[in-house]
Each structure stands twice: as C-alpha cells, then as structure tokens.
Motif scaffolding. Structure first.
Motif, PDB file in Angstrom:
ATOM      1  N   ALA A   1      -6.139   3.909   3.478  1.00 20.20           N
ATOM      2  CA  ALA A   1      -6.043   2.483   3.178  1.00 20.20           C
ATOM      3  C   ALA A   1      -5.282   1.741   4.278  1.00 20.20           C
ATOM      4  O   ALA A   1      -5.678   0.637   4.685  1.00 20.20           O
ATOM      5  CB  ALA A   1      -5.355   2.274   1.829  1.00 20.20           C
ATOM      6  N   GLN A   2      -4.208   2.351   4.780  1.00 17.41           N
ATOM      7  CA  GLN A   2      -3.449   1.691   5.836  1.00 17.41           C
ATOM      8  C   GLN A   2      -4.311   1.484   7.086  1.00 17.41           C
ATOM      9  O   GLN A   2      -4.233   0.439   7.731  1.00 17.41           O
ATOM     10  CB  GLN A   2      -2.196   2.484   6.165  1.00 17.41           C
ATOM     11  CG  GLN A   2      -1.147   2.421   5.059  1.00 17.41           C
ATOM     12  CD  GLN A   2       0.109   3.176   5.434  1.00 17.41           C
ATOM     13  OE1 GLN A   2       0.690   2.937   6.477  1.00 17.41           O
ATOM     14  NE2 GLN A   2       0.529   4.088   4.563  1.00 17.41           N
TER      15      GLN A   2
ATOM     16  N   GLU B   1      -0.573  -6.437   9.553  1.00 14.14           N
ATOM     17  CA  GLU B   1       0.569  -5.877  10.263  1.00 14.14           C
ATOM     18  C   GLU B   1       1.635  -5.434   9.273  1.00 14.14           C
ATOM     19  O   GLU B   1       1.912  -6.154   8.304  1.00 14.14           O
ATOM     20  CB  GLU B   1       1.171  -6.914  11.213  1.00 14.14           C
ATOM     21  CG  GLU B   1       0.219  -7.351  12.317  1.00 14.14           C
ATOM     22  CD  GLU B   1       0.870  -8.363  13.231  1.00 14.14           C
ATOM     23  OE1 GLU B   1       1.994  -8.823  12.915  1.00 14.14           O
ATOM     24  OE2 GLU B   1       0.260  -8.699  14.258  1.00 14.14           O
ATOM     25  N   PRO B   2       2.243  -4.280   9.499  1.00 13.71           N
ATOM     26  CA  PRO B   2       3.358  -3.865   8.633  1.00 13.71           C
ATOM     27  C   PRO B   2       4.536  -4.830   8.807  1.00 13.71           C
ATOM     28  O   PRO B   2       4.904  -5.165   9.931  1.00 13.71           O
ATOM     29  CB  PRO B   2       3.700  -2.470   9.145  1.00 13.71           C
ATOM     30  CG  PRO B   2       2.500  -2.026   9.928  1.00 13.71           C
ATOM     31  CD  PRO B   2       1.904  -3.271  10.503  1.00 13.71           C
ATOM     32  N   VAL B   3       5.117  -5.253   7.694  1.00 12.61           N
ATOM     33  CA  VAL B   3       6.250  -6.173   7.751  1.00 12.61           C
ATOM     34  C   VAL B   3       7.472  -5.615   7.029  1.00 12.61           C
ATOM     35  O   VAL B   3       8.521  -6.271   6.982  1.00 12.61           O
ATOM     36  CB  VAL B   3       5.881  -7.553   7.165  1.00 12.61           C
ATOM     37  CG1 VAL B   3       4.847  -8.243   8.026  1.00 12.61           C
ATOM     38  CG2 VAL B   3       5.402  -7.441   5.719  1.00 12.61           C
TER      39      VAL B   3
ATOM     40  N   ALA C   1       6.239   2.084  -0.808  1.00 14.85           N
ATOM     41  CA  ALA C   1       5.148   1.197  -0.418  1.00 14.85           C
ATOM     42  C   ALA C   1       5.425   0.608   0.959  1.00 14.85           C
ATOM     43  O   ALA C   1       6.575   0.314   1.309  1.00 14.85           O
ATOM     44  CB  ALA C   1       4.982   0.062  -1.426  1.00 14.85           C
ATOM     45  N   VAL C   2       4.374   0.446   1.738  1.00 17.39           N
ATOM     46  CA  VAL C   2       4.429  -0.298   2.991  1.00 17.39           C
ATOM     47  C   VAL C   2       3.923  -1.709   2.703  1.00 17.39           C
ATOM     48  O   VAL C   2       2.859  -1.883   2.100  1.00 17.39           O
ATOM     49  CB  VAL C   2       3.562   0.373   4.082  1.00 17.39           C
ATOM     50  CG1 VAL C   2       3.527  -0.492   5.344  1.00 17.39           C
ATOM     51  CG2 VAL C   2       4.085   1.754   4.403  1.00 17.39           C
TER      52      VAL C   2
ATOM     53  N   VAL D   1       0.859  -1.179   0.000  1.00  9.18           N
ATOM     54  CA  VAL D   1       0.000   0.000   0.000  1.00  9.18           C
ATOM     55  C   VAL D   1       0.899   1.234   0.000  1.00  9.18           C
ATOM     56  O   VAL D   1       1.978   1.224   0.599  1.00  9.18           O
ATOM     57  CB  VAL D   1      -0.945   0.000   1.222  1.00  9.18           C
ATOM     58  CG1 VAL D   1      -0.163  -0.074   2.531  1.00  9.18           C
ATOM     59  CG2 VAL D   1      -1.880   1.197   1.208  1.00  9.18           C
ATOM     60  N   ARG D   2       0.457   2.275  -0.688  1.00  7.64           N
ATOM     61  CA  ARG D   2       1.256   3.506  -0.732  1.00  7.64           C
ATOM     62  C   ARG D   2       1.536   4.014   0.683  1.00  7.64           C
ATOM     63  O   ARG D   2       0.635   4.055   1.531  1.00  7.64           O
ATOM     64  CB  ARG D   2       0.523   4.592  -1.513  1.00  7.64           C
ATOM     65  CG  ARG D   2       0.664   4.450  -3.001  1.00  7.64           C
ATOM     66  CD  ARG D   2      -0.069   5.563  -3.742  1.00  7.64           C
ATOM     67  NE  ARG D   2       0.247   5.430  -5.155  1.00  7.64           N
ATOM     68  CZ  ARG D   2       1.167   6.136  -5.781  1.00  7.64           C
ATOM     69  NH1 ARG D   2       1.839   7.064  -5.117  1.00  7.64           N
ATOM     70  NH2 ARG D   2       1.412   5.956  -7.049  1.00  7.64           N
TER      71      ARG D   2
END
Length: 365
Positions: A105-106, A115-117, A130-131, A98-99
């Motif tokens: 969106a996040q 979860e952010p990785v 991107a995340v 995701v941007r």
C-alpha cells in the motif's frame, strides 16, 4: 445496495474493521464519499473518503481490494477516483494513514505522489503503527508556521487550547495538560450560564498570555463587550461587563495595543509576516452547526486559503484532522463572524517580552 459487498471487504483488514452500522452511516449520513470497483458482478474494492465541513481537505479513510482482484490496477483506479472526487469538491489536499508494515500500500501511495509526513505508534487496535501520508492536489504547498497542535479536551476550552498552541510556537516547552488548559480558561472566561460552560473573550485570552510574558495585541471590529448579547439576564450581563472591564484595564496598564475597527484578511497577513501567531474567532455554526463561538489558530495563508489549526477534533476523527486545515478565503467573511452582532476578534500572540535581569545600571567598561 452495495452495503453487503462493502461489508464483506472489511474481512480483509487485520483489525479496525467497520461494522455494518458504521458503514451505513458513512454511505447515507456522513460527510463522505464511497467509491466501489466491480468485476464479474461483485464488488472487489472500495475507497472511503471523509471531508470536514467548511474546509477544503479530504482524508482517505479506507481503501481495500479483494485478494483475488489484486495486481490488476484496482487499487490505483480507486485511489484516482477518490482524488478526482476530492478535487471536484475543491479540496487542495488528501491525507491518510497506512500500516507501517503494509509495504504494498505504501508503494501505491508513493507512486501517486503521497509523501510521508509522520508516524503514529500503536495507531491500530492491534497495536500496529501507522505511517501518515499527504498529497497536495493543486497548487504549491504554502509556507506554514511551525505551531505544535494541541487539541481541546473539554467542550468549552477551544480558546485555551489555541493559546497553548501559540505559546508553544514560541518555545514554551512544558507538555500540555488539562490543568494548564483549565487554568487558562478560568483566567480568560467572561461568560457564565445556568447551563453549559462559559466562553473565553479575546481580551481574557490576551491577559492570560500577557501574564505568561508574551507580547499580545487584540483586534476587535467594534467596541462592544464581547458576547454580552449571548445572555438575557441583567445580572449575568453585569458580570460579563465587569469581567471585560477588568481585562481591558489590565491590558491598558501594560500598554497592550487594542485596535478597534473593521479588519479582515490583511490584518492576519500582517501578523503572520511579523512572525506572530493569530488566534481567530470563528462561527461554530458555520463549521459544525453549533451556535457557539469558536477559536482557531491561523498557521498560514496563500492566494486561495487560510490554513488553521482547529483544536476541536470531532468524534471519529484524528488529531491530524485538525492540523493546517484549508479554509477558502472566499468563506472568511461568513465564517469569521459570530452571532447577530457579527462579532469579529483576533488575538495576536508574539514571543516573550524581554526582561531585565538583576537591578541597577550595568557597570561601564
């Protein structure tokens, strides 16, 4: 029938928009599912999910909602439908990008358990970052080995890429490059063909790791010469046999264990429990419909799956699509054999062998 409506939604992305031909492929021939939301007789949102053949993982490739339909739960409904479809296919996880600037969106993904990785700089065509996010759909997350991912850069270097991953798991710090990849391939290959490229044998990969100071072990289902049945010409068979004899002789001189006999998942579990990195031969046909042997790295196991780093990144996929891929235990017997001879090989890589520094006996104190 939904193609025009889905194509119209692509205009709401700032960049990286899919063309009609790409969307038609995703709708008709790709290993994918597309979910649409309708309101007032028109499509107001869609979610596209990609699946990788042979593995129980999904990637949310795209999710978009028309501006005049936002704030009504459309995005959440699409996300839940996409996850439901992934669960029905037996997937254990979903990942996405995701941007980094798309806070809305996040927040949606965080609310739904993602979860952010990680983060990828300059991921999008317009230079935006991107995340990377991931969600476990069922079961507890397994304990996985910290193996850095290295993709193969050539069609025939899956074995060297796997070896580069294993060696870096034990502290080899130099950045991977194609020169190393080709050097390992030249050392480990036994097969040469009139067309196409040679293949790396398990014993050749073990020799290449041994020469770089690593502890190694080779497991083979039988004592046959690896891949000799893949060629018909007697001279080519003789070359393969000669190369194999050289590899085994070098391993024997070094005292490397070479186990011959039937083996299965317990051998892989044993290697992982000992802190070693298993490199497994699998059938390219079972995973990609290509009749070639293919090497992968096993990074962990749980009650239902093996987890693999696959160095082959298909066209249109991302590096993250090859990381910790879940392969069902029930698929092991058919995936981890190759050819009519039903080859099965495992190369176990360990840390560097301790080396004595200096010469002579240490002085008494």
């Amino acid at each position: 029938a939904d193609l025009d409506g889905i194509l119209a939604l692509e205009a709401h992305f700032p960049s990286d928009r899919l063309a009609r031909r790409q969307l038609r492929h995703l709708l008709t021939r790709a290993h994918a599912e597309t979910w649409v939301a309708e309101a007032g007789g028109r499509i107001v949102g869609d979610a596209i999910v990609l699946f990788r053949r042979g593995f129980d993982a999904a990637r949310l490739y795209s999710l978009v909602v028309a501006p005049d339909a936002r704030g009504r739960g459309v995005g959440a409904a699409l996300l839940e439908a996409a996850e439901r479809g992934a669960r029905e296919r037996g997937c254990v996880s979903v990942r996405l990008e995701v941007r980094a600037t798309n806070d809305v969106a996040q927040r949606l993904y965080l609310r739904h358990g993602y979860e952010p990785v990680g983060r990828t700089d300059f991921y999008y065509r317009d230079g935006a970052d991107a995340v990377r996010m991931r969600k476990r759909l069922r079961g507890d997350a397994p304990e996985l080995a910290g193996v850095p991912f290295v993709p193969q850069t050539l069609p025939f270097t899956c074995g060297p890429a796997c070896l580069m991953m294993a060696m870096r798991a034990f502290g080899d710090a130099s950045p991977p490059d194609r020169a190393e990849e080709l050097a390992l391939w030249r050392e480990a290959t036994t097969v040469y063909l009139a067309a196409g490229h040679g293949g790396c044998s398990p014993h050749g990969l073990a020799v290449a790791a041994l020469r770089r100071g690593h502890r190694v072990e080779v497991l083979a289902r039988d004592a046959a010469v690896p891949f000799v049945d893949s060629v018909r010409d007697p001279e080519k068979k003789a070359v393969i046999e000669l190369a194999h004899a050289g590899f085994t002789a070098e391993l024997e001189r070094a005292g490397v264990p070479m186990r011959v006999g039937p083996f299965g998942l317990p051998a892989i579990e044993e290697a992982l429990a000992a802190g070693r990195i298993p490199i497994l031969l699998v059938s390219g046909y079972r995973l990609y419909e290509e009749k070639v042997p293919h090497w992968v790295v096993v990074t962990g196991m749980d009650d239902e799956h093996l987890y693999l780093h696959d160095p082959f990144v298909p066209e249109g996929a991302e590096r993250a699509d090859g990381v910790h891929l879940p392969l069902a235990r029930s698929a092991f017997e058919r995936v981890a054999t190759f050819g009519k001879a039903r080859h099965r090989y495992l190369v176990v890589i360990g840390p560097h062998e301790p080396r004595q520094r200096g010469g002579g006996q240490a002085p008494a104190r």
